[in-house]
Design a protein around this motif. Sequence first.
Motif: not given
Length: 634
Positions: A591-592, A598-599, A603-604, A623-628
């Motif tokens: 997912x990285x 990741x999406x 969603x899950x 996790x916030x880093x990858x959301x950004x």
Amino acid sequence: MIRQNRNREKLANYYNMFTQMGTLDPNVHPWVAESWEKSKQHNIDIKRFNDLQGLNKDELKILQGHHRAAIEYMQEYTEGIKDFLQEYDLSLLLLDKDCNVLKNYSSPYNRLLSKKIEGVNLQLENVGTFSANITAQYKSMFWLFGPEMWLQNYHDCDSGSAPIFVCGEMNYIVTILCRDYDKLPQDAIISLLMSIKTAMEIHLKQKTFLQAQKTILDATPFAVYHILKNGDVAYANKLGESRLAGIGAIDKDVTLNLNEVLLNYQHTPIYKGFDGISCINQEVTWTTTSKTYEDITTVIPIKDEFDQSVSSVVTVTMPIEDLRMLVAHAAGYTAKYSLDTIVGDSTACVSMKDRAMRAARKNNHILLQGEPGTGKQRLAHGIHMAGLRANGPLISINCGDVPPELLEQELFGAKTGQEVSHPGKLELASGGSLLMDEIEKLPLSLAEKLAHALQTRKIRRIGEDIERSINMRIIASSDGNLRRLCEKNLFDESLFEIISRSIIHLPPLRSRREDILLLANSIMSELLAQHKIPAKEWSDEAIKVLSEYDWPGNIKQLQGVIENAVLSTSSNIIKAENINLMGNIKPDSKWKEDKEIFIRAWQSAGGNVSRLANLLGVSRVTLYRYIKKYGVEK
């Protein structure tokens, strides 16, 4: 078997020797000898019928009804020879294959048999040796001389019987009894018997063929006509008659001339067919005073073998709407699920199914609203199957999957060449339902055009001026609230008013938790049967995990999780640790690097940062880093 004339005194002596002393002369015909011996074994009285009782009036009427075609043909045949039968005092009987007398065609003044013979059974155990029961046994024509008959009352007359075969099976027996054998030669009676046999077999064979042909033609999905040169319809199958009645071509059971009902008759392929011009699967317009029809038409001229002149044509037509429906069925455009396949005992689920059933029985368009994964597509299938249009096609289109520039063509159809025009899904769904998934993604201009088409029930294909009728029910589905989208001018209000007369809300899975285990077991059962896997069951801890989770992806997410657990667990017990709430998304590092994975994980987890962090085994900061990084918004 045709036998030459025999000496009657000798035959009488043979008969007396057998009946009085039991001695069987070797000159007795083998079939007759066998019949005599059986007659004696059955203790048949030689002076009268053995307690002979015929069918009662009602039973006879039923039996004659089963054999009406043969009886009526014999009636017509004997009408022409009734004077001949009366002059020579001939008795003529029609029997079924079991020797039941169906009809006596003898003259009313005949001295041998009365009408009471009808319904009587002439098998050997009832009357002894008689030509009819010998014919029934050997399935062959047989001539029996008077002294050979078991009953002495008939020794002064001869009897001949012939089997009537239809399609290789003996169905009837025709029997003639003649007392004045000196006045009328045996050959003449045999010729009459042969003539009746041949004519009746030809007639019944043709009638059987015509009945089968009529059944086939009535069962075909095409209208079939035989049309004469003057425009009269000589024949129409069942569908053809229905269509003629629909255009007013049948008045008081009389079919009118096509010149009287078709305004453009002389410009149709039928008219050209009388010039010897065939037409194969051509799109034809038929114009009447009340309506214009479009058919796929084939016209074949029937030509005279000698001079090739045409006096009639055979025409086969199918309405374009019916053809589309037939193609839709052949292509599998039918409902796969019924409302009974929707699993759930919760109040919310039962209420939803009840509302769906009531909506299905009406003819309104229907709007299904609910979160993604709540089962809108399955419910749409169930509504179609439970409705008045169940026999029609179920056509589907996802408004979010088709580019806007192609969506209009998909819905309305388009002319793609000078003579090539393709129907859209609105036409293909004629007589059935059109399932429009994600209707909220329909462009405003196209939504407005669709609303107008649904109001007028008419459309024009792109690039054409021809107006075509449509007749389908829209079953629309939306993940969002269409009313709010209308308020924000993001969805056409006129289309919303049309499709929202019946709105069904699908509850999220978290609001019907009592159905989660039922759904899990149903999904698992399907998977076990599909993959031929031995039975499995849930541990208590696994049940707790399934029941307490919020299921932001609803039933669709549950399906993926169950599938992953069932197929990846070798044991017959599925434990809590076997359940990955991200389904087939594993908490590894992929997912990285992959935004799509990741999406799907996001969603899950229902967009919950803490839950996703726990599922992926990382901190919230990471996790916030990858959301950004992926630009993901809740």
